[in-house]
Each structure stands twice: as C-alpha cells, then as structure tokens.
Motif scaffolding. Structure first.
Motif, PDB file in Angstrom:
ATOM      1  N   GLY A 208      10.972   7.487   0.850  1.00 36.96           N
ATOM      2  CA  GLY A 208      10.561   6.164   1.281  1.00 36.96           C
ATOM      3  C   GLY A 208      10.086   6.066   2.719  1.00 36.96           C
ATOM      4  N   ASN A 209       9.588   4.877   3.042  1.00 37.53           N
ATOM      5  CA  ASN A 209       9.075   4.587   4.391  1.00 37.53           C
ATOM      6  C   ASN A 209      10.185   4.030   5.271  1.00 37.53           C
ATOM      7  N   CYS A 210       9.863   3.861   6.522  1.00 37.50           N
ATOM      8  CA  CYS A 210      10.729   3.141   7.461  1.00 37.50           C
ATOM      9  C   CYS A 210      11.056   1.780   6.838  1.00 37.50           C
TER      10      CYS A 210
ATOM     11  N   ARG B 231       0.853  -1.201   0.000  1.00 36.58           N
ATOM     12  CA  ARG B 231       0.000   0.000   0.000  1.00 36.58           C
ATOM     13  C   ARG B 231       0.888   1.251   0.000  1.00 36.58           C
ATOM     14  N   ASP B 232       1.487   1.602   1.130  1.00 37.39           N
ATOM     15  CA  ASP B 232       2.333   2.793   1.156  1.00 37.39           C
ATOM     16  C   ASP B 232       3.553   2.622   0.228  1.00 37.39           C
ATOM     17  N   GLY B 233       4.064   1.395   0.131  1.00 33.10           N
ATOM     18  CA  GLY B 233       5.230   1.132  -0.725  1.00 33.10           C
ATOM     19  C   GLY B 233       4.959   1.425  -2.190  1.00 33.10           C
TER      20      GLY B 233
ATOM     21  N   ILE C  17       3.937   2.578  15.546  1.00 35.87           N
ATOM     22  CA  ILE C  17       4.699   3.690  14.988  1.00 35.87           C
ATOM     23  C   ILE C  17       4.819   3.505  13.469  1.00 35.87           C
ATOM     24  N   HIS C  18       4.616   4.602  12.728  1.00 34.44           N
ATOM     25  CA  HIS C  18       4.699   4.599  11.265  1.00 34.44           C
ATOM     26  C   HIS C  18       5.547   5.804  10.874  1.00 34.44           C
ATOM     27  N   THR C  19       6.719   5.553  10.312  1.00 39.36           N
ATOM     28  CA  THR C  19       7.613   6.682  10.012  1.00 39.36           C
ATOM     29  C   THR C  19       8.019   6.700   8.547  1.00 39.36           C
ATOM     30  N   HIS C  20       8.500   7.865   8.135  1.00 35.08           N
ATOM     31  CA  HIS C  20       9.038   8.041   6.777  1.00 35.08           C
ATOM     32  C   HIS C  20      10.472   8.532   6.878  1.00 35.08           C
ATOM     33  N   ASP C  21      11.198   8.382   5.778  1.00 32.32           N
ATOM     34  CA  ASP C  21      12.649   8.566   5.817  1.00 32.32           C
ATOM     35  C   ASP C  21      13.116   9.892   5.218  1.00 32.32           C
TER      36      ASP C  21
HETATM   37 ZN    ZN Z   1       2.994   6.583   5.272  1.00 34.63          ZN
END
Ligand code: ZN
Length: 525
Positions: A241-243, A13-15, A205-209
């Motif tokens: 990108g995401n975590c 999904r987020d990817g 926890i949901h983080t982005h880079d």
């Molecule tokens: Zn996200």
C-alpha cells in the motif's frame, strides 16, 4: 516543519493498483465528492491515458463543482523522440479538463537506460518539454519524480538534474517518490533536505509502505521542508500500500499541530474510511491506526467504572476526535451525537434533545446487529430516520413479487412480477431482465411510475453483494448494496436477508423510496 501541509489524495489512481480494489465511474465520483467535502486539497482522479474508465470519469467530473479540492489528472512525460504536442497520452491529460495535471518522470539512470532505453539527455528533455507544454496550457503542474530516493543514491547529480529540469519547465511542485517503498526515514530526510536547498518550487513527498515506513517517511520529508503529501485513504495501493492519509491527517492535526485539512473534518475520519471500504466492497481492517474498529478497543475491564477512570492512561488520544469509539464503552451519548450529525447531513432537523433520538438509535443498532451497514447506504438510513422521526407511512408497499428464470441454449431470461400498493390503489406489473435484480428493477419501476413520475429518472449505477456471518451456526446472510443516481444526486441503499433476491428487492425498494421522499425530507428541514 511547515506551517501548512497540503494533502494530495491518490486513492482513485494509485489506490486502485491495490489487490481487490476496483471502482466504477459512479464509485469514483462519489468518493471524489466525499474527499472534497472532507477537505483534501487535491484529488487525483485517474490516468486518462491508461484506461477508458478514467477518461469517462473526467468527462463526468467536468460537470461537478468541487468546493475545496482541485482535481488532478495523472500521466507520464512525453514518449522519447516525439514532440510533446504530438504525444497522444499528453493530449489526453489536457483534454481531461482538470485544473491540475501530475506527470511522472524518471530520476534513476538505471530506468532511463534499461526501461526507457534512451539517453540521460533525452530523459531531461522529456521532463522539461512536458512540464512546459502543460504550463503553456494553463495547468498547475505537479511533477512526480519516480524512484527519487533510489535514483539519488545511485547518482545524485543526475537525480538533481531531473528535478531541476522539471523546475525549469515551470513545475509548481516537484514530488519526490519512494516508488519501491524501501527507503529509511534518515535517507528520505537527507535527500529531501538537499532538494529543498536546490529547488525554489514547492516540494512534495509520495511514499509506499513496503517496509512499514510509508507514514514515517512522509513525516521525515515534511521535517526536511516538503509541504505536500501524497497518499491514499486507508493506505490502499499496490503491494503493501501507499502512505496512509488516514494516519497522516490526524497526525498533522493532533500530534504535530500543523494546519492541513479543516480541523472540523477530522471527526468524520472514521466515517470516510468506512465509506471507502464499503464502496470498494472490502472488509474494513480492524487494526487500522486511528480509525480501525480495534484502534481503541480495550480488553479486560471487569468493572466499567474502573475502566472509565483509567481509560485515558491507555489511549494516545480520545477516539472521538477522529469519530471512533472505544470498544468496551460505546456510550449512548457518542452514538447519539453520531446519529445527530448524520441526520443533519441528510437534511433532518434534529438536535441532541430530539425526543425520538433514542428510538432512532435503538432501531439503527438493531438493524446493524442484523447485518445492515449504513456507512455507504445513506438513502436507507434516511428512510429509517424519517419513519421514526416523522411517523409517516412509506409512500408505497411491495405487497408481493415473483421471479422466475428460464434458459434455452445460451440465453437466460429472467421475469419478475411485482405488486405494489399506494394508498388504496394497486399496481401489478411484469418485466423481463438479464438477471433477477434487473427484472425486479424494471417491474418495480413500471409499477411506481404511474404514481411517482420522478422514478423514471432514477438509475441503478452499481450493485454489490457480500456474504455476512458465513461462519455462524445460522444460515449465511447476504448484504446487498445498491447505488442509485438521478443525474444530480447519488445515494446508496442496503438490503439484508438469507435470500439474495429478497435482499436485492429491499435495497431496490429503498432506492426508489428515497428518490420519492427526498424532497419532503429537505422541505421539513
Ligand atoms: Zn505510488
């Protein structure tokens, strides 16, 4: 830090928000299967309210059994001023038929006022109503608090009120999201700690880079009491990108010694990472921590023995724990155990002592040198192993083929003829198609079906092309990757040649051959 950390994968999904990342439904199903086999705890499959492809994914996924992971459908809170039971997007979440539903809602007043254009009170009601409605439908509910950290810095009381609304509605987990990816670990720690003292539900926890701190911020939240980490394989995702779960998972296992995915899965991490890149048709990033080709490559060793003596003083862990290898010293032994592992997975009965192992390894390495890549082509790999191991001839031989194209006006038609030999018998068939691969597929299938009726059920589900070594002095070669399904199993096959049609035919012939010999491979086992 908690004794156990849940991994929530949102690669599908987020990817897919990342540049150059698109997956077909068949791709998504294969990725979900691999994630499940690896042992992540949740797989977020998509957003049924945002596109028909995701609705189709969930329709197929309903008929699959996942051993370890729970599938999640993603969506948002209900629309403003609409009763939740009349919200189409929320209805699609229920219809997705997943055990878990994840919804996001607004934390930050700026977004409530400017983006949603509603009142703070209505936003709280939207959160609570939607969570409660999903709970009433028997769902395990993860509430993603969008802009949790930015929102909390702006107005901590309101931010807390949104999370409490989710908890009141019955959310099982409240996940704090660093949606813009600009937070620092100290802020993530403090805000997560505050949320932990106020909420009794699970905390995620949901983080982005965006500033290179996606993984560090996730760890900070775990230190502050979160027990659930959301992220993507290889750090796929929007912007930077995401975590990156490909980093988080080995960090938990080897650096923090915290239980998470099954410990025995970690040796398959590099394989999983490569599989994803191949499926996305992206070049693997050699500098990816843990799993990149360069992650354990050492330069300047003039004498192999000397390098070997000091090597671990230059490495933070032994690369084999994540299935990686050190670049200067690809030992025969490491190659061997990889092949044994893979062959067993494919149903062959082999051990480290199997005499044909060296020949299999030599053959695979020679093919890889020519540009073959087997990470997403397990069907082709199985055929290579079978030929060397059992010494049996292939079930058919393509003696010749011919492809022609013609165009009149806007219509172009392709015609392919194929000549196939099975034992002493020949079949010579012709088929039309809307392209050369399609026409070859039809002709080959028609030639084989008389001998092997099972090929009638075999369906080509995806076709990918990549140009390899385009910069070398020799002509660029084409690698074709084909995905095939017989309704219950999916497999990948690969072909490599200067000529794209030839490469395609190799991959196609492999995909039919694997369909034919697969039962005999499993019988031998
Ligand atoms: Zn996200």
């Amino acid at each position: 830090m908690a004794l156990f950390v849940e991994i929530y994968d949102t690669t599908l999904r987020d990817g897919t928000q990342g540049e150059g990342v698109t997956f077909s439904v068949a791709d998504k199903l294969r990725i979900a299967e691999r994630l499940d086999a690896f042992g992540v705890h949740y797989i977020e499959g998509g957003w049924p309210g945002s596109n028909p492809r995701d609705i189709e994914f969930f329709a197929h996924a309903k008929h699959r059994t996942f051993q370890r992971a729970r599938l999640a459908a993603f969506g948002s809170t209900r629309r403003k001023d609409t009763p939740v039971e009349r919200d189409d997007q929320v209805r699609l979440l229920i219809e997705a038929g997943t055990p878990v539903v994840t919804i996001f809602g607004k934390t930050w007043l700026l977004h409530v006022r400017e983006v949603l254009q509603t009142t703070p009170e209505e936003n709280l009601a939207m959160i609570e109503d939607t969570v409660r409605f999903l709970k009433q439908h028997g769902k395990f509910v993860v509430y993603d608090a969008e802009h949790a950290f930015d929102g909390c810095k702006d107005d901590p009381n309101y931010a807390r009120a949104t999370w409490e609304a989710a908890a009141r509605g019955g959310a099982d987990i409240v996940t704090l999201c660093d949606t813009n990816g600009g937070s620092l670990p100290e802020d993530v720690f403090a805000i997560t700690k505050d949320a932990r003292t106020r909420l009794t539900v699970g905390l995620g926890i949901h983080t982005h880079d965006d500033i290179g701190l996606g993984v560090a911020n996730a760890l900070a939240a775990l230190d502050a009491g979160a027990t659930h980490v959301q992220g993507t394989l290889n750090g796929y995702g929007e912007r930077t990108g995401n975590c990156n779960l490909t980093s988080v998972m080995p960090i938990l296992q080897f650096k923090r010694k915290v239980a998470s995915v099954p410990a025995e899965s970690l040796v398959h991490l590099k394989e999983l990472s490569q599989f994803l890149d191949e499926t996305a048709n992206l070049r693997p990033n050699p500098r990816l921590p843990w799993v990149g080709a360069a992650a354990f490559s050492h330069k300047g060793g003039t004498h192999v023995n000397a390098v070997q003596k000091v090597i671990h003083s230059y490495e933070h862990v032994d690369p084999s724990v994540v299935g990686n290898t050190r670049h200067v010293l690809i030992s025969d032994l490491a190659g061997r155990s990889n092949i044994v592992m893979k062959a067993r997975e494919l149903g062959f009965q082999v051990s480290n002592d199997t005499p044909q192992l060296r020949d299999i390894l030599t053959k695979v390495k020679a093919l890889e040198h020519e540009g073959f890549e087997f990470e997403a082509a397990d069907g082709s790999l199985a055929l290579v192993i079978r030929r060397v191991l059992h010494g049996v001839p292939p079930p058919f031989v393509v003696e010749g083929y011919h492809v022609s194209m013609r165009r009149s006006g806007d219509d172009s038609v392709c015609e392919a003829t194929v000549k196939v030999r099975v034992d002493g018998q020949f079949a010579h068939t012709v088929a039309d198609g809307d392209g050369p691969v399609n026409a070859l597929d039809g002709a080959l299938r028609a030639a084989l079906v008389g001998f092997y009726p099972q090929v009638a059920d075999v369906r080509l589900t995806d076709y990918k092309v990549r140009i390899i070594d385009a910069t070398s002095a020799t002509a660029a070669r084409t690698r074709v990757l084909i995905e095939t399904s017989d309704g219950t199993h999916e497999w990948g096959t690969v072909g490599v040649n200067e000529n794209i049609v030839e490469a395609s035919l190799q991959a196609l012939a492999n995909s039919f051959e694997y369909a034919i010999v697969r039962p005999s491979i499993l019988r031998h086992a």
